[in-house]
Every structure is written in structure tokens, then in C-alpha cells.
Design an enzyme around this catalytic site. Structure first.
Site, PDB file in Angstrom:
ATOM      1  N   SER A   1      55.985  35.086  56.478  1.00 22.22           N
ATOM      2  CA  SER A   1      55.881  33.805  57.025  1.00 22.22           C
ATOM      3  C   SER A   1      55.218  32.860  57.171  1.00 22.22           C
ATOM      4  CB  SER A   1      56.069  34.148  58.936  1.00 22.22           C
ATOM      5  OG  SER A   1      54.660  34.672  59.012  1.00 22.22           O
ATOM      6  N   ASP A   2      54.983  31.535  57.165  1.00 23.51           N
ATOM      7  CA  ASP A   2      54.235  30.509  57.750  1.00 23.51           C
ATOM      8  C   ASP A   2      53.000  30.629  58.873  1.00 23.51           C
ATOM      9  OD1 ASP A   2      52.938  28.376  57.063  1.00 23.51           O
ATOM     10  OD2 ASP A   2      54.775  27.300  55.874  1.00 23.51           O
ATOM     11  N   TYR A   3      52.124  29.520  59.072  1.00 22.10           N
ATOM     12  CA  TYR A   3      51.528  30.146  59.582  1.00 22.10           C
ATOM     13  C   TYR A   3      51.756  30.143  61.462  1.00 22.10           C
ATOM     14  CZ  TYR A   3      46.166  28.939  61.444  1.00 22.10           C
ATOM     15  OH  TYR A   3      45.348  29.210  62.897  1.00 22.10           O
ATOM     16  N   ASP A   4      51.991  31.123  62.129  1.00 25.22           N
ATOM     17  CA  ASP A   4      51.949  31.359  63.097  1.00 25.22           C
ATOM     18  C   ASP A   4      53.756  30.795  64.062  1.00 25.22           C
ATOM     19  OD1 ASP A   4      51.171  32.210  65.652  1.00 25.22           O
ATOM     20  OD2 ASP A   4      50.901  30.108  66.558  1.00 25.22           O
TER      21      ASP A   4
END
Length: 757
Positions: free
Chosen positions: A305-308
Site C-alpha cells: 500500500s502507499d503511506y497510510d
């Protein structure tokens, strides 16, 4: 430049069945060979580990966090889930972390790896980072590198960056960005290869090959991560993180081919987009991350996933709470959750409740552990963690020389009225603008471990002249008291003004969309005042996107697009200005006449009411009232210090599947130089409307002054394919226009070919 087998991939399932190719390669290995034995042993080891792991330890392997053991100080995202170094080391020893990212340095990495090997199962950590255009040594932004139109150079650059990156204790880079970008308002245009699908395909594969090298197990190999899957750059209004809506055909023809090329080149990781794609955020989009990524593209690596981004599913409005967000993400196809901590916090309970099958968790864990095995970390957990190598490779002469080569090749000469360039050494020069002595804005966005200590323009120019005066004139986006008056006085005392203007480093990149993609008002006012002196002006643009140029900037005698070139900026720009090096860059993005033309790309589809040539404002025809449907400078544009003429085009079939074109390239100027010969096509009649032009091949040709040479370009029949009206990829029979030209808006030489059934 000849096409390789990877370059011929149009999209998934078109020319190559990638899964079949991979299986064929595996079957060529002799049974009982060392490679087969090692693969079998790694698989057995991984299965054994999974059988012994608790669900909490499995969730830990699927969780990655910002490296607080060896932080670099750069912050690119909102701070969430901060832990502190000691708490993070304790979590590693407990088996709750599988990867750390955006830390740097061997000493800290060894400390963190020690903690991993003190865990119950002793599974080594992965270390990753956003190495987008250099690690300690900062290279030009990827968009600038794309202006070189040279996959071999891009591969060499990525290889140099990988050596320095691995030496700093990293195994994995979250690059290359392979998002085809048609809207210059979007800040992350800076991180990719521009608006063209073909160029994106070539550079995606080249950068993957460069990062990963010949063998991922080697200490200087860095795992590549083509991103963002998929369609991220088509955000509404060019606004970062906004929604994306597009047809299936647009996704398949425009946005997936660079991913297919990167995967075929060996990339074993990808990152999901932040955005809502057709109403379902990519992080929770099973159709995108499983049906298309795994099924159609045959990808077998790790999807992070991307950040958060999993937590952000709540803000998107499709997850009720954090547990629901974790469930949606892992079921969609996310293997590793970045920074949120949601997999650690919720996967055990979700599995216990039957909301997430253990088989899906095991599948993700097997992929992550398989990646660690491919990188050789089970055999040597301290791979790439050698202090002596770090000292030797960090900012080495070799890596800095490559950075300078790329910077020089990236500069695009947009305009050169009356051949004002190159400059003579005895020219009295006034260097005016906020970027004359500036080093803070050399690197541009995403220079995660770099320092603001590169060569500024004034320093670079000083090697060629001792008649240089320097005045800032204004700040980046504010006036300086008395600044314009001092700049005007300096201009009046000079023979030529170098106007160093453009964007600050934080005006491009992630989170930096712009409503107006223009030179900031304070600098525009400076340009107008200096132009009023009547002195010749050479604009030296600094920027991370194509800009809409106006007034004195647009009307300058010469314009150089110099992007953000990194540490070698001053030397590279000076080498071009004084003719030590030939300007060879070509635009990977079209410069618009006005911001309101966005999104725009040279390969747009035609309208049913086209404006006649020479009558752009004819009533009832497609046009804007206040601008032509054309760029100021088109894709592929770029001047040299000499001139080239194309002639004698010959088009013929070479066998049933290859079109061969030959053309004569003559250097009609007074200097040796290199021409970029570009091949464009158009399908005249098809089941779906086709772009007015599509780049399908290019080749650099060196030609001495007053000489000429015949150049051959080869085009595979498969490059004529499209997603047809029935949804299938195929070549439809009919007539095709072909142009050999020096840019997308150059009429060039026209030919045609007929494709039979």
C-alpha cells in the site's frame, strides 16, 4: 535504437503472454540444476516458517513502518503512528515488523537487523526507501532524465543510483514512477517519464533493469517498484489524491503498458495508487489489484500500500473503521500495509472471526518472504550492510560523473532566436533571478537522503567567464525591496541577461498540484522589467513540469528547460550555455500555451468537428476562443546548435510482420550534432477513434556538419494494435499514416502502409 523483446509489449496479453514466457524460462532449467535446487530449498524454508508462525507474526511480516532507528529528517507525509527508535526495535524483536523504509545508513540498519535476528523466527528485515532520483548523490528528476530520450542512459543512471543506495543499507526502492501524465497541474509529473506511452514503456523497463542489475541477490541490487497501480496521474483537475474515472480501454491502452513493461523486465514489487479509481479506492479495489494485476498482467510479486492508504479508506467513505479498512485492503490484494499499523492491529482478530481467510494471509506472507529469499536475505541477513562499501560507494566519482552526464543530456533548448547561444567567453553576462546563487532548490522534490550542496548556476558559469554579475531581483514568489532596480542596472551593463527563474523545489512533486502552471508573479514582474532594457535575454527555467510561459519569458531570445537537475546543475547548464556540450534534450511533456488547455497531450483523439488548417476559430468547429488547440512547444521538441533536414523517406514491408522505414538525415548547420528521428503513426479508420499521432519508435543519429546519413527504423506490426470496440487487443486491417519527424508537432515526412487481414 533497436527494440528488445521487453520493448515490444503493448499491454498485457498482446504480443507476449508473460506468464507463458516465465514458465518457458523456468522449464529450460535442467532438473536438479543449482538454480532449481536453490529455488526449491527457499520454497521449502518459507513453507516451514509459515507453518511455525503465529498470526501475529504473520501480520508483522505484512507491516512496514517509517524507519525511526536511522531517520534522515526528511518528512514527506503526515506523521502517523510514530513509535520512537526503542519501541520500534522492541517491535522488531517481537516479530511485528517486516520492513522499515526511508531510513539511511549502514550502522543503523545493522542495529535494526540485529533486533530482527533476535526475534523468535529470526526473519530478516527489508530496508526500503523512496529513492526517486538519487540517494546521497542527487540526479535530475525522472522527468528531466526522460528528456534525454535514451533508455540506455536511464538504465546506466539507475544502476549507478542502485550501487549508492545499496551501499547505504537499502534493499528496495519505491521507484520507478510509471504513471503516464497528461495534466501538468499534477505535481507528480516530475517523478515520471511524461505524457507518452511508448517512452514510458521503454524507460520503465530500463530503470527496472538498472535498479535490479543482473541478479537480485547481488549486494548492489535494489528491488524496483513500478508505481502507482494504476491510473494515479489521471486525477480530477490535476489535484493530488483526487478521484480518477476512465474507460477500460483508456486504462489498458495508456496506463497499464508501462507496468507490463516493468514487470516483464523483472520487477517483483508494485505499489497501489492512493486514488479512488472508478469509485473504488485502489487500496480496496480487488478488480484492479487482483483481477487485472494478478490475472491479466500475471504479476506474482508483492503489492504494497502507499503511506497510510488503508486507513484512508475511512476518509474515502468505504470503510466503517480501521478493522474494516484492513479487511478491505488485504482482500483486495494488498500484501503489505505501510505505516498505518492496521494489519498488526486487526488481522489476528479478523482471521479469528472468519472475516479474512488465513489462506489469504499466508499467500501475502509467502510473497513477502519469497521477496526476502530472492534478495538473498535468508542466506545473508547483512547483505548490503557493509561500512567499508558505504564509504567507498557514497558520492563516488563514478556516481557523480553519471549524475552530471544525465543532467547535461536532460537540458532542452526550446528557443534560440538568431542563434544567440552558445555564448562567447568574452560576453558580459548579468545572471538575474532567484536561482542564480541558489542551492536550496537544485534537487527538486523527493531527494530523500540528499543535501542542498550542489553546484549553483553562478559557480558553474564562473568556469567560463570572469565578467559575470549576479542579482536575485526577486525571491521565488515575493518581491525584494530594491531588487528589480538593481537587476535592471545589472542588465544595462551586460551584453546578455541570463534570467534564472521558475519553480521552487517544493512547488512540484507529491502534494504540490498547481491551479496555474506559470512562472510566479514576482518573477514574471522581474522578467518584464529586465526585458524593457532591450538587452538580449536567455531564460534558464527551473521546473518540475511543463509551464505555460507568458510575456517577456515566452518572448525571450532563447529559452532553456533545465528542470531540477540535482547536484550537477551549475556545471551542466554552463556546459550547454557556452557550447562545451550540445543541447540534446527533447520534451517528454508538451508546454501549453495556457494552463486552461490542461489536460493535454499530443496523442489526443480527433473530434467530429475539427477546425480547418489555417482557420482555428471557424464557427462550429472545435476550438478555444482564446488559444489554439496546440502547444507552445510540443512533445519531442528540442533544438540543437545545428540544424537537420529529413528527406527521401522509403516505407516497405520486411516480411509479414515488420515495417521498415528509411530516411536520409542531413546536418545543414555549422556544427556536428545529433538528431532524434521520431516515428509516429495514425490508424485512419478503426472501430474506436484513434489518436491523431502516436510515437512508436525513435533513434538518435550523430551527423557531422555538412554530412548526411541514411537511417533505418523498424516497426513491428504488433505496434499497430489497439483495444478494439469489442474489448480485444488486436491489429485491425486498414490504412495507416506514418510520419518521420523531429517532434510531434513537426509535419515531417509522410508515408503510408496498408495492413491486410
Amino acid at each position: 535504437m533497436e527494440q528488445s523483446i521487453d520493448d515490444s509489449i503493448l499491454a498485457y496479453g498482446t504480443v507476449l503472454d508473460r506468464r507463458g514466457l516465465m514458465m518457458g524460462s523456468l522449464l529450460t532449467l535442467a532438473v536438479g540444476s543449482p538454480i532449481c535446487a536453490k529455488m526449491a530449498a527457499a520454497g521449502s524454508h518459507i513453507d516451514g516458517l509459515i507453518s511455525r508462525m503465529t498470526v501475529e507474526e504473520k501480520a508483522g511480516q505484512l507491516s512496514c513502518f517509517n524507519d525511526e532507528v536511522r531517520p534522515v529528517g526528511a518528512v514527506f507525509n503526515p506523521v502517523v503512528n510514530a513509535q520512537g527508535a526503542e519501541a520500534q526495535l522492541a517491535a522488531i524483536r517481537a516479530g511485528r515488523i517486516g520492513m522499515l523504509f526511508n531510513g539511511y545508513g549502514v550502522a543503523g540498519a545493522r542495529r535494526a537487523q540485529d533486533a530482527a535476528l533476535a526475534s523468535r523466527l529470526k526473519i530478516p528485515l527489508l530496508f526500503a526507501a523512496d529513492v526517486i532520483h538519487g540517494c546521497r548523490t542527487i540526479f535530475p528528476i525522472p522527468l528531466a532524465e526522460a528528456a534525454a530520450f535514451d533508455p540506455d542512459l536511464s538504465e546506466r543512471a539507475a544502476r549507478a543510483v542502485a550501487r549508492e543506495t545499496a551501499a547505504g543499507g537499502l534493499h528496495w526502492t519505491f521507484a520507478p514512477v510509471v504513471d503516464v501524465a497528461r495534466d501538468q497541474r499534477w505535481g507528480r509529473v516530475a517523478e515520471g517519464a511524461g505524457e507518452d506511452v511508448y517512452l514510458n514503456r521503454l524507460l520503465a523497463a530500463a530503470r527496472v533493469r538498472g535498479f535490479q542489475g543482473p541478479d537480485l541477490r547481488l549486494a548492489d541490487a535494489v528491488l524496483a517498484t513500478p508505481k502507482h497501480f494504476a491510473g494515479y496521474s489521471a486525477v480530477r483537475g490535476g489535484m493530488e489524491y483526487a478521484a480518477v474515472d476512465m474507460s477500460d480501454a483508456e486504462l489498458r491502452e495508456t496506463f497499464l503498458p508501462p507496468f507490463a513493461a516493468a514487470f516483464a523486465a523483472g520487477a517483483m514489487a508494485t505499489m497501489a495508487s492512493f486514488t479512488d479509481v472508478g469509485g473504488i479506492p485502489a487500496t480496496a479495489n480487488r478488480h484492479l489489484l487482483t483481477d487485472i494485476l494478478r490475472g491479466d498482467l500475471g504479476f506474482s510479486g508483492v503489492c504494497v500500500s502507499d503511506y497510510d492508504a488503508d486507513r484512508e479508506l475511512i476518509a474515502h467513505g468505504i470503510a466503517r473503521d480501521e478493522a474494516d479498512a484492513a479487511r478491505l485492503a488485504i482482500l483486495a490484494g494488498i500484501d503489505m500495509s505501510m505505516q498505518s499499523g492496521l494489519f498488526n492491529a486487526h488481522l489476528p482478530a479478523l482471521v479469528a472471526a472468519g472475516a479474512v481467510p488465513m489462506a489469504r494471509v499466508d499467500e501475502a506472507v509467502r510473497r513477502v518472504l519469497g521477496l526476502k529469499a530472492k534478495l538473498g536475505l535468508f542466506d545473508d541477513p547483512y547483505r548490503s550492510l557493509d561500512l567499508a562499501v558505504e564509504r567507498r560507494e557514497t558520492q563516488s566519482i563514478a556516481v557523480r560523473t553519471t549524475a552530471r552526464d544525465v543532467a547535461t543530456r536532460a537540458i532542452v533548448l526550446l528557443k534560440n532566436a538568431a542563434d544567440i547561444l552558445p555564448l562567447r567567453r568574452d560576453t558580459r553576462i548579468a545572471l538575474i533571478g532567484p536561482f542564480g546563487r541558489d542551492t536550496a532548490n537544485l534537487n527538486g522534490p523527493w531527494s530523500f537522503a540528499g543535501k542542498a550542496d550542489g553546484i549553483d548556476l553562478a559557480t558553474g558559469l564562473a568556469r567560463f567567464t570572469d565578467t559575470l554579475s549576479v542579482e536575485p531581483g526577486s525571491a521565488v514568489d515575493a518581491a525584494i525591496p530594491g531588487g528589480i532596480d538593481r537587476a535592471v542596472r545589472a542588465a544595462r551593463s551586460a551584453d546578455v541577461v541570463l534570467l534564472a527563474i521558475g519553480e521552487a523545489g517544493d512547488m512540484s512533486g507529491e502534494g504540490n498540484s498547481r491551479v496555474e502552471i506559470v512562472v510566479p508573479a514576482a518573477q514574471q514582474a522581474l522578467a518584464e522589467a529586465v526585458a524593457a532594457t532591450g538587452k538580449p535575454i536567455v531564460v534558464v527555467l527551473r521546473h518540475g513540469r511543463a509551464l505555460a510561459l507568458h510575456g517577456a519569458v515566452r518572448d525571450a531570445n532563447a529559452i532553456l528547460a533545465t528542470w531540477f537537475l540535482g547536484e550537477a546543475t551549475g556545471h551542466a547548464v554552463a556546459d550547454i550555455l557556452f557550447g562545451r556540450c550540445e543541447p540534446r534534450g527533447r520534451l517528454p511533456v508538451s508546454f501549453p500555451v495556457a494552463t486552461g488547455q490542461q489536460p493535454w497531450s499530443y496523442d489526443h483523439r480527433p473530434t467530429g468537428r475539427p477546425a480547418p488548417v489555417g482557420e482555428p476559430m471557424k464557427p462550429g468547429a472545435a476550438h478555444w476562443r482564446d488559444a489554439a488547440d496546440a502547444p507552445l512547444y510540443g512533445f519531442g521538441h528540442g533544438l540543437s546548435y545545428t540544424r537537420f533536414l529529413l528527406s527521401d523517406l522509403v516505407v516497405r514491408w520486411r516480411g509479414p510482420s515488420v515495417i521498415e522505414l528509411t530516411v536520409v538525415v542531413a546536418n545543414i548547420g555549422e556544427r556536428d550534432g545529433s538528431a532524434l528521428v521520431q516515428l509516429y503513426i495514425r490508424d485512419r479508420v478503426a472501430s474506436r477513434t484513434r489518436p491523431v499521432r502516436l510515437l512508436k519508435q525513435f533513434r538518435w543519429v550523430a551527423v557531422a556538419k555538412h554530412e548526411k546519413t541514411r537511417v533505418t527504423l523498424s516497426l513491428s506490426r504488433d505496434e499497430l494494435a489497439l483495444v478494439a470496440a469489442d474489448g480485444t487487443w488486436r491489429v485491425e486491417p486498414g490504412d495507416f499514416d506514418l510520419w518521420v519527424a523531429q517532434s510531434s508537432d513537426d509535419s515531417g515526412l509522410h508515408g503510408e502502409i496498408t495492413v491486410d487481414k
